[in-house]
Design an enzyme around this catalytic site. Structure first.
Site: not given
Ligand SMILES: *Cc1c(COP(=O)(O)O)cnc(C)c1O
Length: 382
Positions: A47, A102, A174, A199
């Site tokens: 962890r 998001y 982000d 992503k």
């Molecule tokens: C998918 C996404 C998230 C969240 O991520 P997860 O891996 O699904 O928890 C946050 N910000 C953006 C822009 C995203 O596309």
């Protein structure tokens, strides 16, 4: 530090010393044997640290340009990364969120932290005056996304970040949509960069993961403490999948951007389409900003068919290669209707998106197949 393409393959990924393994092994172990109490290799418990995760963190820190003092904490998902940042806040603190954040980010700040006495204001961060108006003395965090999801607005990082930080707030960008290949927010003064590695970084739609990168040693120490204390870490197999995916980020992004440019041009010239949102189109309201701060314009496009929500529903159900699915950033092209799918949780809020909007995650298939498929699907939607 080498060039971006080289760091993606080599940073943190030296050959494994025992065998020479060219690929970072998946260290499937929870614990590490010590030679005497407290005498160990630096690894005690997975962890806290795991070598596969360490390699991923080192690579991501290099790609975002975190520098010698900075680093990365990898998390079990993008939302787990957001939640770690939430632990930096106290009741009474205030947060500024973008007006098309998001959906999960908005849900976390509104419905989880909101119930713990942490307030937020939603602002259009493409407008510096709107940010200035939203800032309060107790603002501790300004959250930026660029390009935004799903309307692909571009936030001028050079203009917005200094204003956001002027009152002492931390700035988190982000960077999931742009990836460090297209934009590196730390170079514009951001305190933290957040990723859903699910992503583009993972890139193959086969893993859920997240990460926070910072160039600030103190913030890194606090985030590493939280990562261990909260425990929302990725397992070694998931860390390996993101490491493996990110090696090809630059070549994938080049193709995503190329294909997206062609798809956007096709849509912009089609009379079954009312409006196209793509930062690479000269008609995009922040095209100039995007040209300044992005290497290329990314693989995400949104558009509105002329036939309204019924047409959006039919078109998105009629494609062959474009899978009707949530998520984005994988090699396969995806199509979705945010108001009915990813953005259900923001219907009725200030983040509501047009009901007839279709969002595309343009993959790396042959461009002719992608356009022909969209063309026939739009035909079935009128
Ligand atoms: C998918 C996404 C998230 C969240 O991520 P997860 O891996 O699904 O928890 C946050 N910000 C953006 C822009 C995203 O596309």
């Amino acid at each position: 530090m080498a060039h971006f393409e080289t760091d993606a393959i080599h940073a943190g990924q030296e050959p494994e010393p025992t065998t020479g393994s060219a690929v970072v092994p998946i260290y499937a172990t929870s614990t590490y044997v010590q030679s005497a109490p407290g005498e160990h290799t630096g690894y005690e418990y997975s962890r806290t640290d795991n070598p596969t995760r360490t390699a991923l963190q080192t690579m991501l820190a290099a790609l975002e340009g975190a520098g010698d003092d900075g680093g990365c904490v990898a998390t079990a998902s993008g939302m787990a990364a957001t939640a770690l940042i939430g632990y930096l806040l106290q009741p009474g603190d205030h947060v500024v969120l973008p007006n098309d954040a998001y959906g999960g980010t908005h849900r976390f700040f509104a419905r989880v932290l909101g119930e713990q006495g942490i307030e937020h204001t939603v602002a259009d961060l493409t407008d510096v005056a709107a940010l200035e108006e939203a800032l309060r003395p107790e603002t501790k965090l300004v959250w930026i996304e660029t390009p935004t999801n799903p309307l692909l607005r571009v936030v001028d990082l050079a203009a917005v970040i200094p204003v956001a930080r002027s009152g002492g707030a931390l700035v988190c960008v982000d960077n999931t949509f742009a990836t460090p290949y297209l934009t590196r927010p730390l170079e514009f003064g951001a305190d933290m960069v957040l990723h859903s590695t699910t992503k583009y970084l993972g890139g193959h739609s086969d893993v859920i993961g997240g990460a926070i990168v910072t160039g600030d040693a103190e913030l890194l120490e606090r985030l590493r403490f939280l990562q261990n204390a909260v425990g929302s870490v990725p397992g070694p197999f998931d860390a390996y999948l993101v490491l493996r995916g990110a090696k090809t980020l630059s070549v994938r992004m080049d193709r995503h951007c190329h294909n997206a440019r062609e798809v956007a041009a096709f849509l912009a010239g089609d009379d079954r389409v009312a409006e196209v949102f793509y930062p690479g189109l000269p008609s995009h309201p922040q095209h100039d900003v995007a040209a300044r701060q992005m290497r290329d314009y990314g693989g995400m496009i949104s558009f509105r068919p002329t036939g309204g929500v019924e047409s959006a529903r039919k078109t998105s159900s009629a494609t062959e290669y474009w899978f009707l699915a949530e998520s984005l950033g994988g090699v396969e092209s995806l199509i979705e209707v945010p108001s009915l799918m990813t953005h259900m949780s923001v219907v009725g809020t200030s983040l509501e998106v047009p009901a007839d909007l279709i969002r595309l995650s343009v993959g790396i298939e042959h461009i002719d197949d992608l356009i022909a498929d969209l063309d026939q699907a739009l035909g079935s939607g009128v």
